[in-house]
Design a protein around this motif. Structure first.
Motif, PDB file in Angstrom:
ATOM      1  N   VAL A 179     120.578  74.520  46.589  1.00 43.55           N
ATOM      2  CA  VAL A 179     119.345  74.277  45.857  1.00 43.55           C
ATOM      3  C   VAL A 179     118.168  74.091  46.818  1.00 43.55           C
ATOM      4  CG1 VAL A 179     118.184  72.671  44.298  1.00 43.55           C
ATOM      5  CG2 VAL A 179     120.509  73.388  43.817  1.00 43.55           C
ATOM      6  N   ALA A 180     118.466  73.558  48.017  1.00 43.00           N
ATOM      7  CA  ALA A 180     117.395  73.419  49.013  1.00 43.00           C
ATOM      8  C   ALA A 180     116.846  74.792  49.375  1.00 43.00           C
ATOM      9  CB  ALA A 180     117.912  72.710  50.250  1.00 43.00           C
ATOM     10  N   ALA A 181     117.746  75.774  49.505  1.00 45.31           N
ATOM     11  CA  ALA A 181     117.291  77.124  49.835  1.00 45.31           C
ATOM     12  C   ALA A 181     116.429  77.697  48.709  1.00 45.31           C
ATOM     13  CB  ALA A 181     118.494  78.037  50.089  1.00 45.31           C
ATOM     14  N   VAL A 182     116.886  77.517  47.454  1.00 47.66           N
ATOM     15  CA  VAL A 182     116.085  78.003  46.325  1.00 47.66           C
ATOM     16  C   VAL A 182     114.732  77.303  46.318  1.00 47.66           C
ATOM     17  CG1 VAL A 182     115.977  78.270  43.833  1.00 47.66           C
ATOM     18  CG2 VAL A 182     118.181  78.376  44.990  1.00 47.66           C
ATOM     19  N   SER A 183     114.762  75.968  46.505  1.00 46.04           N
ATOM     20  CA  SER A 183     113.513  75.199  46.484  1.00 46.04           C
ATOM     21  C   SER A 183     112.566  75.681  47.569  1.00 46.04           C
ATOM     22  CB  SER A 183     113.805  73.713  46.691  1.00 46.04           C
ATOM     23  OG  SER A 183     114.643  73.239  45.674  1.00 46.04           O
ATOM     24  N   ALA A 184     113.111  75.893  48.768  1.00 46.40           N
ATOM     25  CA  ALA A 184     112.267  76.338  49.880  1.00 46.40           C
ATOM     26  C   ALA A 184     111.596  77.664  49.524  1.00 46.40           C
ATOM     27  CB  ALA A 184     113.092  76.475  51.150  1.00 46.40           C
ATOM     28  N   LEU A 185     112.396  78.579  48.926  1.00 50.89           N
ATOM     29  CA  LEU A 185     111.813  79.867  48.544  1.00 50.89           C
ATOM     30  C   LEU A 185     110.699  79.670  47.515  1.00 50.89           C
ATOM     31  CD1 LEU A 185     115.012  82.108  48.249  1.00 50.89           C
ATOM     32  CD2 LEU A 185     113.201  82.217  49.997  1.00 50.89           C
ATOM     33  N   LEU A 186     110.942  78.785  46.534  1.00 50.05           N
ATOM     34  CA  LEU A 186     109.934  78.558  45.496  1.00 50.05           C
ATOM     35  C   LEU A 186     108.666  77.943  46.073  1.00 50.05           C
ATOM     36  CD1 LEU A 186     112.071  77.294  42.495  1.00 50.05           C
ATOM     37  CD2 LEU A 186     110.874  79.466  42.716  1.00 50.05           C
ATOM     38  N   ILE A 187     108.863  76.969  46.995  1.00 48.71           N
ATOM     39  CA  ILE A 187     107.690  76.311  47.591  1.00 48.71           C
ATOM     40  C   ILE A 187     106.856  77.333  48.359  1.00 48.71           C
ATOM     41  CG2 ILE A 187     106.945  74.665  49.344  1.00 48.71           C
ATOM     42  CD1 ILE A 187     109.389  72.943  48.514  1.00 48.71           C
ATOM     43  N   ILE A 188     107.537  78.159  49.137  1.00 45.04           N
ATOM     44  CA  ILE A 188     106.801  79.143  49.945  1.00 45.04           C
ATOM     45  C   ILE A 188     106.106  80.162  49.032  1.00 45.04           C
ATOM     46  CG2 ILE A 188     107.091  81.035  51.591  1.00 45.04           C
ATOM     47  CD1 ILE A 188     109.328  79.137  52.840  1.00 45.04           C
ATOM     48  N   ALA A 189     106.830  80.609  47.992  1.00 44.72           N
ATOM     49  CA  ALA A 189     106.215  81.571  47.069  1.00 44.72           C
ATOM     50  C   ALA A 189     104.982  80.947  46.410  1.00 44.72           C
ATOM     51  CB  ALA A 189     107.225  81.994  46.011  1.00 44.72           C
ATOM     52  N   THR A 190     105.103  79.690  45.976  1.00 45.32           N
ATOM     53  CA  THR A 190     103.967  79.025  45.340  1.00 45.32           C
ATOM     54  C   THR A 190     102.775  78.953  46.277  1.00 45.32           C
ATOM     55  OG1 THR A 190     105.563  77.670  44.172  1.00 45.32           O
ATOM     56  CG2 THR A 190     103.270  76.970  44.074  1.00 45.32           C
ATOM     57  N   MET A 191     103.059  78.568  47.531  1.00 41.62           N
ATOM     58  CA  MET A 191     101.955  78.461  48.488  1.00 41.62           C
ATOM     59  C   MET A 191     101.269  79.805  48.687  1.00 41.62           C
ATOM     60  SD  MET A 191     102.577  75.690  51.403  1.00 41.62           S
ATOM     61  CE  MET A 191     100.873  75.395  51.577  1.00 41.62           C
ATOM     62  N   LEU A 192     102.089  80.867  48.783  1.00 43.58           N
ATOM     63  CA  LEU A 192     101.509  82.194  48.985  1.00 43.58           C
ATOM     64  C   LEU A 192     100.631  82.578  47.789  1.00 43.58           C
ATOM     65  CD1 LEU A 192     104.351  84.299  50.637  1.00 43.58           C
ATOM     66  CD2 LEU A 192     102.162  83.555  51.625  1.00 43.58           C
ATOM     67  N   ILE A 193     101.161  82.355  46.584  1.00 51.96           N
ATOM     68  CA  ILE A 193     100.387  82.714  45.396  1.00 51.96           C
ATOM     69  C   ILE A 193      99.082  81.921  45.354  1.00 51.96           C
ATOM     70  CG2 ILE A 193     100.336  82.581  42.874  1.00 51.96           C
ATOM     71  CD1 ILE A 193     103.336  83.174  42.925  1.00 51.96           C
ATOM     72  N   LEU A 194      99.188  80.633  45.687  1.00 50.98           N
ATOM     73  CA  LEU A 194      97.969  79.814  45.657  1.00 50.98           C
ATOM     74  C   LEU A 194      96.976  80.274  46.702  1.00 50.98           C
ATOM     75  CD1 LEU A 194      99.300  76.211  44.985  1.00 50.98           C
ATOM     76  CD2 LEU A 194      98.182  77.786  43.418  1.00 50.98           C
ATOM     77  N   LEU A 223      96.628  83.309  47.805  1.00 51.53           N
ATOM     78  CA  LEU A 223      96.016  84.542  47.294  1.00 51.53           C
ATOM     79  C   LEU A 223      94.994  84.201  46.198  1.00 51.53           C
ATOM     80  CD1 LEU A 223      99.035  87.005  47.087  1.00 51.53           C
ATOM     81  CD2 LEU A 223      97.094  87.048  48.667  1.00 51.53           C
ATOM     82  N   ALA A 224      95.406  83.306  45.290  1.00 52.94           N
ATOM     83  CA  ALA A 224      94.498  82.924  44.210  1.00 52.94           C
ATOM     84  C   ALA A 224      93.231  82.310  44.784  1.00 52.94           C
ATOM     85  CB  ALA A 224      95.177  81.935  43.269  1.00 52.94           C
ATOM     86  N   ASN A 225      93.414  81.506  45.830  1.00 54.43           N
ATOM     87  CA  ASN A 225      92.263  80.873  46.461  1.00 54.43           C
ATOM     88  C   ASN A 225      91.335  81.929  47.038  1.00 54.43           C
ATOM     89  OD1 ASN A 225      90.726  78.706  47.354  1.00 54.43           O
ATOM     90  ND2 ASN A 225      91.651  78.795  49.391  1.00 54.43           N
ATOM     91  N   HIS A 226      91.948  82.958  47.622  1.00 56.29           N
ATOM     92  CA  HIS A 226      91.152  83.989  48.257  1.00 56.29           C
ATOM     93  C   HIS A 226      90.395  84.825  47.225  1.00 56.29           C
ATOM     94  CE1 HIS A 226      90.399  87.800  50.442  1.00 56.29           C
ATOM     95  NE2 HIS A 226      90.082  86.939  51.400  1.00 56.29           N
ATOM     96  N   PHE A 227      91.096  85.206  46.151  1.00 54.87           N
ATOM     97  CA  PHE A 227      90.478  86.138  45.204  1.00 54.87           C
ATOM     98  C   PHE A 227      89.698  85.454  44.089  1.00 54.87           C
ATOM     99  CE2 PHE A 227      93.740  88.901  47.072  1.00 54.87           C
ATOM    100  CZ  PHE A 227      92.908  89.927  47.487  1.00 54.87           C
ATOM    101  N   LEU A 228      90.191  84.317  43.649  1.00 56.88           N
ATOM    102  CA  LEU A 228      89.526  83.684  42.502  1.00 56.88           C
ATOM    103  C   LEU A 228      88.820  82.394  42.891  1.00 56.88           C
ATOM    104  CD1 LEU A 228      92.455  84.135  39.978  1.00 56.88           C
ATOM    105  CD2 LEU A 228      90.355  85.434  40.019  1.00 56.88           C
ATOM    106  N   GLY A 229      89.236  81.794  44.001  1.00 57.72           N
ATOM    107  CA  GLY A 229      88.660  80.511  44.394  1.00 57.72           C
ATOM    108  C   GLY A 229      89.319  79.378  43.616  1.00 57.72           C
ATOM    109  N   LEU A 230      90.191  78.647  44.289  1.00 62.45           N
ATOM    110  CA  LEU A 230      90.902  77.559  43.603  1.00 62.45           C
ATOM    111  C   LEU A 230      89.939  76.516  43.071  1.00 62.45           C
ATOM    112  CD1 LEU A 230      94.117  76.656  45.616  1.00 62.45           C
ATOM    113  CD2 LEU A 230      93.913  77.613  43.339  1.00 62.45           C
ATOM    114  N   ARG A 231      88.893  76.275  43.866  1.00 61.21           N
ATOM    115  CA  ARG A 231      87.937  75.257  43.435  1.00 61.21           C
ATOM    116  C   ARG A 231      87.347  75.638  42.088  1.00 61.21           C
ATOM    117  NH1 ARG A 231      85.904  71.962  47.439  1.00 61.21           N
ATOM    118  NH2 ARG A 231      83.792  72.012  46.643  1.00 61.21           N
ATOM    119  N   LYS A 232      87.185  76.953  41.893  1.00 60.04           N
ATOM    120  CA  LYS A 232      86.621  77.396  40.619  1.00 60.04           C
ATOM    121  C   LYS A 232      87.632  77.263  39.492  1.00 60.04           C
ATOM    122  CE  LYS A 232      83.119  80.920  40.408  1.00 60.04           C
ATOM    123  NZ  LYS A 232      83.278  82.187  41.092  1.00 60.04           N
ATOM    124  N   ILE A 233      88.871  77.734  39.755  1.00 50.01           N
ATOM    125  CA  ILE A 233      89.915  77.634  38.739  1.00 50.01           C
ATOM    126  C   ILE A 233      90.095  76.179  38.332  1.00 50.01           C
ATOM    127  CG2 ILE A 233      92.356  77.960  38.246  1.00 50.01           C
ATOM    128  CD1 ILE A 233      92.439  80.174  40.204  1.00 50.01           C
TER     129      ILE A 233
END
Ligand SMILES: Nc1ncnc2c1ncn2[C@@H]1O[C@H](COP(=O)(O)OP(=O)(O)OP(=O)(O)O)[C@@H](O)[C@H]1O
Ligand SMILES: [Mg+2]
Lengths: 264, 284, 365
Positions: free
Chosen positions: A231-246, A248-258
């Motif tokens: 589960v640690a491996a799954v969690s690590a993958l999820l955490i990294i994926a979330t960070m990457l998506i965020l 990207l979202a920060n870059h294209f949409l601006g998290l502060r705006k969302i």
């Protein structure tokens, strides 16, 4: 000067507290042994291999993805049109409807989940994808509606009037002016909804069965049975994926705006 | 030509969702008045017994526990989130801002299970924290964090923080920095500026953040379930126990009704207190 | 662009608009002729925008009718009214470039692409914007945005052009320049135009006729000169330009001559005013503009002279505005050329003023 230094030391400590679980998860996921140990006594990818090949996780991930895509898209359509009504129209029962649709923010997820479990049993949709999607739509709808609502408030109503004045029918105004102007809000809302649906646990636990479980539910069941770091491996993958998506979202949409944090 | 051409097509889906949701809640209400037939998933006739049962100490304790843990979590979350929110809004360095926002928001999107599992690794008897403390020599034998209220609060605070940070950052970003400059210009020291100007001006944000986190924590489930391990029982865990171990759906439904009522009642109470506070601190 | 013979008339008949509990527009009737440049002038909140919105169809009147070329358009939705509106904030679509903004109305009319291109280019040319087609609207200056908003409104060849304070967001120099351009545009196109402003200078210099409004009601409809020289009532007199309002006076008639007793010590002589027939003993309000009052000198023969003390001089470049405290009347303002008055009549000194009533506005009380 020392005040500044002290302030940033405090901020760093708090950030450390916030990130330590993620760091420990990633460290653990590379641990070669079944028993967790700190510091890790080696480096291994065996838990990643197990995580990626473990059938329950594979199926659950697929189910969860399907549920997330469908429910966040449904929520986007319903939430956008509802936000439009709230901002632009006056109609009887508006406040009541708004209250009902935003109450899943306050009502515990397990209550919502339990209610849909009972409803599903009643409708013979027990633990089917249909009832899971219904549950998730209800849960993520307020987030999409909120994001679109804020975008709608931020557009000058004169844009729409001006378009009508130039000969655009109500449908044209909506499709050529209103929707293009709120696209960033819609995208942000959809993204938040999809992530929340993917990671939703408490309600999903009630409405899913072992055939239809989503990833968080499968992880929960695994944790209760085994103690190895898969589960640690799954969690690590999820955490990294979330960070990457965020990121990207920060870059294209601006998290502060969302997130509607904006200094003036 | 109607003045509101989209009213009907846009309203129908929203009403449909509302009706489905209300139906789900109505099911709970309906079950809470039904008789439990042991060994069967079918339910019997009308009864009030379920409501009589919640006066038993164990359930009463779960309600109190939920309330206390939610208060503690909201409080510590507030204290820890304020400096981060302040730094986030006021730093002028772009990469620091981006880093702060990413680090403080990510936990919001990783989900209850990932976060709770991570804290199990940190707080376990042979977990990260105990190993560290033993190595440094602060303690001589492992401290029990798991299955304690402290452990549950430590985990709950961490994942309540992103929401609190967002609310506080919004409030802080709406203060005109001229107020702070004016206060400093009038001779106020930085600490005084913070306590006398910044905090009072962000009071509405503080209050709404506190209430949101309180409500959010009342519905925590995975954390007390896994980190509390049955020793720290919140209403959510009691419901799950009844629903899935005892298969007593009627009583689980009754507890859900109680959970709903206490959620709304304590929110109403806090709003009441908040309104008082806000009137006292209002600066307009 | 030849739309000079396309003028349409607009008639507003007894229109009233009530919001929840405010009456924004009350029984307004106006006939705007083909090709006329009509200005709605009045203080903030007097209902100008509301009236314009009703013509454009964004608001529905509570009662009354709005007609274009004699046909009631009350049931025509905004997008079929063929009015061209320019908003104070311009409302240029931020997600489109200059070309797409101007082309929007033509596209809604499903014109062929080639024709749209030609029309847009002509409009750009007319507004001196050639070469800007590809620009994002956010990158443009206020004056350029203004021109694009105008181009976008006229390119659809509206029956009537509606301008809601289009110049108020511009700085002073640009505003004067745009006034000239608006005037030229109107002459070129011959479009029936309703222009809203609360700037009286703008109203007087641009319009064929001006409608002065107050609290939702029409006070006067006149050509600019008449508005200035023959205001219909006290509100118009004091709203247009500066004017001294003297205390109520009793009128004594003797043949063609009148005497107005302003207070026991002061009486002024005058002749029959152009508009009203005055009766002996009637009470009247007298309004007189600062430029018509002079410092009394040898050429004044002693009639209509009042005395007071200089309270303030306000130097304004081409002229000086002097405030004199006249016992029995109060503060009286006069306007003299240059700065001479400042030396001639130091602060606090006594001064004699000539107050001729030839050009005064005299209204029954
Ligand atoms: N949608 C509305 N609901 C309620 N009251 C309104 C509404 N629109 C305008 N009013 C009121 O009607 C009156 C006239 O408003 P209007 O906007 O027409 O004034 P205006 O002459 O254009 O003023 P300004 O020069 O400030 O633009 C005001 O008292 C205003 O508060
Ligand atoms: Mg206006």
């Amino acid at each position: 000067m020392w005040r500044q230094t002290l302030f940033w030391v405090i901020v760093s400590c708090i950030l450390f507290y916030m990130t330590i679980p993620a760091i420990v998860v990633v460290m653990t996921s590379f641990n070669p042994g079944e028993i967790l140990s700190f510091p890790p006594n080696g480096f291994s990818l065996r838990w990643y291999e197990k995580a990626l090949t473990y059938p329950d996780f594979r199926i659950a991930f697929r189910t969860g993805l399907i549920v997330a895509l469908i429910s966040s898209t449904l929520a986007l359509v319903i939430g956008t049109s509802f936000a439009f009504l709230v901002v632009r129209y006056v109609f009887p029962g508006k406040n009541l409807l708004e209250g009902i649709l935003s109450s899943p923010l306050i009502i515990p997820h397990f209550t919502t989940g339990f209610g849909f479990l009972l409803l599903g049993a009643h409708l013979n949709l027990n633990q089917t994808l249909t009832i899971i999607i219904m549950t998730h739509v209800v849960l993520v709808l307020p987030f999409v509606a909120r994001a679109v609502y804020v975008s709608l408030l931020n557009i000058d109503p004169n844009f729409e009037r001006s378009a009508a004045n130039l000969g655009a029918s109500p449908f044209m105004v909506l499709s050529r002016i209103t929707v293009p102007l709120i696209i960033p809000g819609m995208a942000g809302g959809w993204l938040v909804a999809a992530i929340l649906s993917l990671t939703e646990f408490s309600a999903s636990l009630y409405v899913t069965a072992s055939r239809t479980q989503t990833l968080p539910v499968a992880m929960y069941n695994y944790i209760r049975e085994y103690t190895d770091p898969t589960v640690a491996a799954v969690s690590a993958l999820l955490i990294i994926a979330t960070m990457l998506i965020l990121m990207l979202a920060n870059h294209f949409l601006g998290l502060r705006k969302i997130l509607a944090i904006d200094s003036h | 030509m109607s003045k509101r051409p989209f009213l009907i097509p846009f309203l129908v889906p929203a009403i449909l969702v509302a009706v489905i949701f209300l139906a789900a809640l109505a099911e709970i209400l309906q079950y809470s008045f039904r008789e439990f037939i042991p060994g069967s998933l079918d339910v019997g006739g009308f009864t009030l017994d379920n409501f009589a049962r919640i006066y038993r100490p164990v359930y009463f304790k779960a309600v109190v526990n939920t309330f206390v843990l939610s208060l503690a979590t909201a409080f510590f979350t507030l204290i820890l989130s304020y400096p981060i929110a302040f730094a986030l809004v006021r730093t002028k360095v772009e990469w620091v801002r981006t880093l702060l926002i990413l680090l403080s928001i990510t936990p919001l999107f990783t989900g209850e299970i990932v976060r709770t599992y991570a804290w199990m690794l940190v707080l376990g008897t042979n977990g990260f924290l105990n190993t560290m403390l033993l190595d440094i020599g602060i303690i001589s034998e492992p401290v029990t964090f798991m299955y304690t209220r402290a452990g549950v609060v430590i985990a709950l605070v961490q994942f309540a923080m992103p929401v609190m940070i967002i609310i506080l950052a919004t409030a802080i970003s709406h203060i005109n920095t001229d107020y702070e400059k004016a206060a400093a210009n009038l001779g106020a020291r930085p600490w005084t500026v913070i306590t006398r100007v910044v905090i009072p001006l962000t009071m509405p944000g503080i209050i709404s953040g506190f209430i949101v986190i309180f409500a959010w924590t009342m519905s925590a489930f995975a954390t007390p379930q896994l980190i509390g391990g049955g020793k720290v029982l919140m209403i959510s865990n009691a419901i799950y126990l009844q629903g899935f171990s005892a298969l007593n759906f009627p009583f689980a439904a009754t507890l859900s009704v109680i959970a709903l009522i206490s959620a709304f009642a304590s929110l109403a109470l806090m709003k009441l207190i908040a309104n008082r506070l806000e009137r006292q601190t209002a600066i307009h | 662009m030849n739309i000079s013979n396309s003028g349409h008339s607009v008639d507003i008949v007894e229109v009233t608009k009530t919001f929840a509990n405010v009456t924004a527009v009350h029984k307004v009737s106006l006939n705007i002729r083909k090709g006329e440049f009509m200005t709605l002038l009045g203080p903030s909140g007097c209902g100008k925008t509301t009236l314009l919105n009703m013509v454009a169809g964004f608001e529905t009147q509570t009662s009354g009718a709005i007609q274009i070329d004699g046909k009631d358009i009350s049931d025509v939705p905004p997008y079929m009214r063929e009015t061209g509106m320019v908003f104070q904030s311009y409302a240029l679509f931020p997600h489109m470039n200059v070309f797409d903004n101007i082309a929007f109305g033509l596209r809604m009319r499903k014109l062929p692409a080639r024709e749209i291109k030609a029309e847009v280019e002509r409009a750009l040319d007319m507004m001196k914007l050639s070469g800007m087609e590809g620009r994002r609207v956010r990158q443009l200056s206020g004056g350029q945005q203004q021109r694009i908003a105008l181009a976008r409104a006229i390119v659809i060849r509206p029956k009537v052009l509606l301008l809601d304070e289009p110049l108020s967001a511009l700085d002073k120099n640009l505003r004067l320049q745009m006034q000239v351009e608006l005037k030229e545009l109107h002459q070129k196109t011959g479009l029936t135009t309703i222009f809203v402003t609360h700037d009286q200078g703008e109203a007087l210099s641009l319009s064929d006729r001006v409608v002065v409004m107050s609290r939702g009601e029409v006070q006067q409809v006149s050509a600019p000169i008449e508005l200035y020289t023959q205001p219909a009532n006290g509100f118009v007199a004091s709203f247009i330009g500066e004017i001294n309002a003297l205390p109520k006076a009793r009128c004594q008639k003797s043949g063609q001559d009148f005497r107005f007793e302003v207070c026991p010590e002061i009486s002024l002589n005058g002749r029959q005013p152009a508009r009203q027939e005055l009766k002996d003993g009637q009470m009247v309000h007298i309004f007189i503009r600062p430029e018509h009052i002079e410092i009394a000198g040898p050429r004044h023969n002693g009639a209509n002279i009042v005395k007071g003390n200089v309270a303030a001089h306000i130097y304004q470049g081409t002229h000086t505005q002097t405030r004199v405290n006249v016992p029995g009347i109060g503060l009286v303002e006069l306007r003299t050329k240059g700065a001479a008055a400042i030396d001639q009549a130091p602060l606090g000194s006594e001064i004699a003023l000539s107050v001729p009533l030839d050009e005064a506005v005299i209204l029954p009380a």
